[in-house]
Design a protein around this motif. Structure first.
Motif, PDB file in Angstrom:
ATOM      1  N   SER A 206      83.741 -48.621  54.184  1.00  0.00           N
ATOM      2  CA  SER A 206      83.825 -47.293  54.178  1.00  0.00           C
ATOM      3  C   SER A 206      82.457 -46.571  54.570  1.00  0.00           C
ATOM      4  O   SER A 206      82.520 -45.401  55.430  1.00  0.00           O
ATOM      5  CB  SER A 206      84.207 -46.571  52.633  1.00  0.00           C
ATOM      6  OG  SER A 206      83.106 -46.408  51.950  1.00  0.00           O
ATOM      7  N   ILE A 207      81.537 -47.040  54.176  1.00  0.00           N
ATOM      8  CA  ILE A 207      80.343 -46.603  54.710  1.00  0.00           C
ATOM      9  C   ILE A 207      80.060 -46.751  56.286  1.00  0.00           C
ATOM     10  O   ILE A 207      79.622 -45.787  56.987  1.00  0.00           O
ATOM     11  CB  ILE A 207      78.928 -47.464  54.247  1.00  0.00           C
ATOM     12  CG1 ILE A 207      78.850 -47.055  52.775  1.00  0.00           C
ATOM     13  CG2 ILE A 207      77.762 -47.070  54.784  1.00  0.00           C
ATOM     14  CD1 ILE A 207      77.707 -47.612  51.854  1.00  0.00           C
ATOM     15  N   GLU A 208      80.694 -47.827  56.616  1.00  0.00           N
ATOM     16  CA  GLU A 208      80.754 -48.230  58.535  1.00  0.00           C
ATOM     17  C   GLU A 208      81.420 -47.002  58.871  1.00  0.00           C
ATOM     18  O   GLU A 208      81.010 -46.534  60.058  1.00  0.00           O
ATOM     19  CB  GLU A 208      81.061 -49.365  58.547  1.00  0.00           C
ATOM     20  CG  GLU A 208      80.160 -50.441  58.426  1.00  0.00           C
ATOM     21  CD  GLU A 208      80.798 -51.870  58.165  1.00  0.00           C
ATOM     22  OE1 GLU A 208      79.994 -52.748  57.770  1.00  0.00           O
ATOM     23  OE2 GLU A 208      81.775 -52.101  58.612  1.00  0.00           O
ATOM     24  N   ALA A 209      82.699 -46.689  58.387  1.00  0.00           N
ATOM     25  CA  ALA A 209      83.428 -45.573  58.764  1.00  0.00           C
ATOM     26  C   ALA A 209      82.773 -44.163  58.819  1.00  0.00           C
ATOM     27  O   ALA A 209      82.951 -43.466  59.822  1.00  0.00           O
ATOM     28  CB  ALA A 209      84.814 -45.714  57.872  1.00  0.00           C
ATOM     29  N   MET A 210      82.099 -44.132  57.720  1.00  0.00           N
ATOM     30  CA  MET A 210      81.243 -42.601  57.944  1.00  0.00           C
ATOM     31  C   MET A 210      80.380 -42.604  58.885  1.00  0.00           C
ATOM     32  O   MET A 210      79.999 -41.615  59.443  1.00  0.00           O
ATOM     33  CB  MET A 210      80.559 -42.488  56.547  1.00  0.00           C
ATOM     34  CG  MET A 210      81.554 -42.194  55.125  1.00  0.00           C
ATOM     35  SD  MET A 210      82.211 -40.712  55.421  1.00  0.00           S
ATOM     36  CE  MET A 210      81.141 -39.624  55.366  1.00  0.00           C
ATOM     37  N   GLU A 211      79.547 -43.735  59.049  1.00  0.00           N
ATOM     38  CA  GLU A 211      78.501 -43.924  60.094  1.00  0.00           C
ATOM     39  C   GLU A 211      78.950 -43.595  61.607  1.00  0.00           C
ATOM     40  O   GLU A 211      78.237 -43.189  62.413  1.00  0.00           O
ATOM     41  CB  GLU A 211      77.672 -45.191  60.162  1.00  0.00           C
ATOM     42  CG  GLU A 211      76.743 -45.330  58.868  1.00  0.00           C
ATOM     43  CD  GLU A 211      76.072 -46.618  58.578  1.00  0.00           C
ATOM     44  OE1 GLU A 211      76.552 -47.515  59.006  1.00  0.00           O
ATOM     45  OE2 GLU A 211      75.185 -46.562  57.830  1.00  0.00           O
ATOM     46  N   ARG A 212      80.373 -43.714  61.658  1.00  0.00           N
ATOM     47  CA  ARG A 212      80.756 -43.184  63.028  1.00  0.00           C
ATOM     48  C   ARG A 212      80.556 -41.820  63.239  1.00  0.00           C
ATOM     49  O   ARG A 212      80.847 -41.409  64.329  1.00  0.00           O
ATOM     50  CB  ARG A 212      82.399 -43.582  63.153  1.00  0.00           C
ATOM     51  CG  ARG A 212      82.708 -45.218  63.355  1.00  0.00           C
ATOM     52  CD  ARG A 212      84.069 -45.491  63.649  1.00  0.00           C
ATOM     53  NE  ARG A 212      84.403 -46.557  62.800  1.00  0.00           N
ATOM     54  CZ  ARG A 212      85.712 -46.506  62.187  1.00  0.00           C
ATOM     55  NH1 ARG A 212      86.572 -45.472  62.146  1.00  0.00           N
ATOM     56  NH2 ARG A 212      86.209 -47.538  61.571  1.00  0.00           N
ATOM     57  N   LEU A 213      80.581 -41.164  62.248  1.00  0.00           N
ATOM     58  CA  LEU A 213      80.542 -39.500  62.242  1.00  0.00           C
ATOM     59  C   LEU A 213      79.081 -38.901  62.570  1.00  0.00           C
ATOM     60  O   LEU A 213      78.967 -37.629  62.592  1.00  0.00           O
ATOM     61  CB  LEU A 213      80.928 -38.986  60.966  1.00  0.00           C
ATOM     62  CG  LEU A 213      82.394 -39.520  60.465  1.00  0.00           C
ATOM     63  CD1 LEU A 213      82.601 -38.851  59.096  1.00  0.00           C
ATOM     64  CD2 LEU A 213      83.302 -39.312  61.439  1.00  0.00           C
ATOM     65  N   SER A 214      78.402 -40.137  63.309  1.00  0.00           N
ATOM     66  CA  SER A 214      77.174 -39.287  63.708  1.00  0.00           C
ATOM     67  C   SER A 214      76.396 -38.357  62.831  1.00  0.00           C
ATOM     68  O   SER A 214      76.436 -37.175  63.164  1.00  0.00           O
ATOM     69  CB  SER A 214      77.076 -38.992  65.143  1.00  0.00           C
ATOM     70  OG  SER A 214      78.121 -37.909  65.535  1.00  0.00           O
ATOM     71  N   GLY A 215      76.023 -38.829  61.760  1.00  0.00           N
ATOM     72  CA  GLY A 215      74.959 -37.786  60.819  1.00  0.00           C
ATOM     73  C   GLY A 215      73.792 -37.519  61.215  1.00  0.00           C
ATOM     74  O   GLY A 215      73.348 -38.027  62.034  1.00  0.00           O
ATOM     75  N   VAL A 216      72.868 -36.973  60.387  1.00  0.00           N
ATOM     76  CA  VAL A 216      71.432 -36.870  60.284  1.00  0.00           C
ATOM     77  C   VAL A 216      70.924 -37.113  59.052  1.00  0.00           C
ATOM     78  O   VAL A 216      71.393 -37.418  58.159  1.00  0.00           O
ATOM     79  CB  VAL A 216      71.168 -35.337  60.667  1.00  0.00           C
ATOM     80  CG1 VAL A 216      71.912 -34.744  61.922  1.00  0.00           C
ATOM     81  CG2 VAL A 216      71.470 -34.289  59.411  1.00  0.00           C
ATOM     82  N   THR A 217      69.554 -37.478  59.061  1.00  0.00           N
ATOM     83  CA  THR A 217      68.841 -37.748  57.915  1.00  0.00           C
ATOM     84  C   THR A 217      68.787 -36.625  56.898  1.00  0.00           C
ATOM     85  O   THR A 217      68.941 -35.406  57.324  1.00  0.00           O
ATOM     86  CB  THR A 217      67.535 -38.202  58.317  1.00  0.00           C
ATOM     87  OG1 THR A 217      66.750 -36.864  58.672  1.00  0.00           O
ATOM     88  CG2 THR A 217      67.228 -39.185  59.180  1.00  0.00           C
ATOM     89  N   PRO A 218      68.469 -36.848  55.412  1.00  0.00           N
ATOM     90  CA  PRO A 218      68.407 -35.866  54.598  1.00  0.00           C
ATOM     91  C   PRO A 218      67.015 -34.767  55.073  1.00  0.00           C
ATOM     92  O   PRO A 218      67.361 -33.579  54.919  1.00  0.00           O
ATOM     93  CB  PRO A 218      67.938 -36.521  53.182  1.00  0.00           C
ATOM     94  CG  PRO A 218      68.419 -37.930  53.499  1.00  0.00           C
ATOM     95  CD  PRO A 218      68.280 -38.170  54.957  1.00  0.00           C
ATOM     96  N   GLU A 219      66.089 -35.308  55.537  1.00  0.00           N
ATOM     97  CA  GLU A 219      65.089 -34.700  56.016  1.00  0.00           C
ATOM     98  C   GLU A 219      65.422 -33.633  57.062  1.00  0.00           C
ATOM     99  O   GLU A 219      64.990 -32.294  57.040  1.00  0.00           O
ATOM    100  CB  GLU A 219      63.828 -35.239  56.548  1.00  0.00           C
ATOM    101  CG  GLU A 219      63.193 -36.234  55.429  1.00  0.00           C
ATOM    102  CD  GLU A 219      63.811 -37.539  54.976  1.00  0.00           C
ATOM    103  OE1 GLU A 219      64.907 -38.034  55.792  1.00  0.00           O
ATOM    104  OE2 GLU A 219      63.917 -37.942  53.848  1.00  0.00           O
TER     105      GLU A 219
END
Ligand code: NAD
Length: 275
Positions: A206-219
């Motif tokens: 599920s983390i790998e699937a989320m990582e496909r969504l090109s997120g950004v860092t908390p900062e």
């Protein structure tokens, strides 16, 4: 111009992720940050880091689902500083899994923290800010408060609630000097994905699937949120992907419901959902 310099900002759930990054960024910009978290160890470490960097910080341990604790923290802050400029209702949790496998506790705990945690903050801070004649409440919802996802039903419920609450309060506060914004981030890589309870879901997949969504860092997320606060945006939608999804949802809600269903089926086929 730095609008945060010398201001008093409360941040809930500041022990990790987006809340921690917000606290550090605000302290860096000269705000006195009043930070809290349910996790004593985490909040102590964030507080020590901010103080060591020369920031002004007050920290406490608190559970946002406890109204009396939230009330005391906000009233103590107003008493100590004579004002509250910003309240970031950021603390949140998630439970992931198919809706049919959720117990009543899987619904209740998420709604208690994510929705009632925000209600508790606004129930105390909104009248206080109306009385001051100024203030800005920033409620963290999610892109899942604008576009539904099948694997997080109680989370989606809570976050839609936070968006509705924020919009209603924004109207109520408009002529009283009080600003209200809803923050709707897409994927931000934080501890929420390792800490949250999962039911019949493969965490790694599920983390790998989320990582496909090109997120950004908390900062980066914290910087984007503060830019939205400076501009007094009603909706502060973070990540390009989330903005595209929101735009498509407004264009055609039926199309997005169908698209999310296609994704839900794909998650089952890929073994992310274990049934
Ligand atoms: P995180 O887990 O890194 O941080 C959340 C913090 O809230 C933790 O330190 C946790 O201890 C604290 N917390 C949990 N329950 C609490 C309670 N009852 N009282 C007080 N503190 C409590 O997660 P994050 O990703 O930084 O999440 C922050 C907010 O952003 C949440 O509201 C979350 O729903 C929202 N959000 C996150 C993402 C994402 O992709 N990470 C996306 C959209 C929205």
């Amino acid at each position: 111009m730095n609008i945060f310099n010398g201001k008093v900002a409360i941040i809930t759930g500041a022990g990790s992720g987006i809340g921690k990054a917000l606290a550090e960024e605000l302290a860096c910009r000269g705000a006195h940050v009043v930070i809290n978290d349910i996790n004593a160890e985490r909040i102590r470490s964030v507080s020590e880091g901010i103080a060591a960097a020369g920031g002004a910080v007050t920290a406490s341990t608190l559970d946002v689902s406890n109204y009396d604790a939230v009330k005391k923290m906000i009233e103590d802050t107003a008493g100590a500083h004579g004002r509250i400029d910003y309240l970031f209702n950021n603390a949140g949790i998630a439970v992931g899994g198919p809706a049919e496998d959720f117990s009543i506790d899987d619904w209740r705990t998420v709604i208690d923290v994510n929705l009632y945690g925000v209600v508790h903050g606004v129930a105390v801070a909104f009248p206080l800010m109306v009385n001051q004649g100024f203030g800005h409440i920033i409620n963290t919802a999610s892109i899942e408060g604008l576009v539904p996802v099948a694997t997080n039903p109680s989370y989606v419920t809570s976050k839609y609630g936070v968006v509705g609450l924020s919009n209603a309060l924004r109207i109520a506060g408009a002529d009283l000097g009080v600003r209200v914004s809803a923050v709707c981030p897409g994927f931000i890589k934080t501890a929420i994905f390792t800490d949250s309870k999962l039911i019949n879901i493969d965490r790694q997949k599920s983390i790998e699937a989320m990582e496909r969504l090109s997120g950004v860092t908390p900062e980066q997320c914290a910087k984007d949120i503060l830019r939205g606060v400076e501009r007094n945006q009603a909706f502060i939608v973070v990540t390009a992907f989330a903005r595209i999804l929101w735009w498509l949802h407004r264009l055609s809600p039926d199309y997005i419901l169908w698209r999310v269903l296609v994704d839900y089926r794909k998650l089952k086929k890929e073994g992310v959902i274990l049934k």
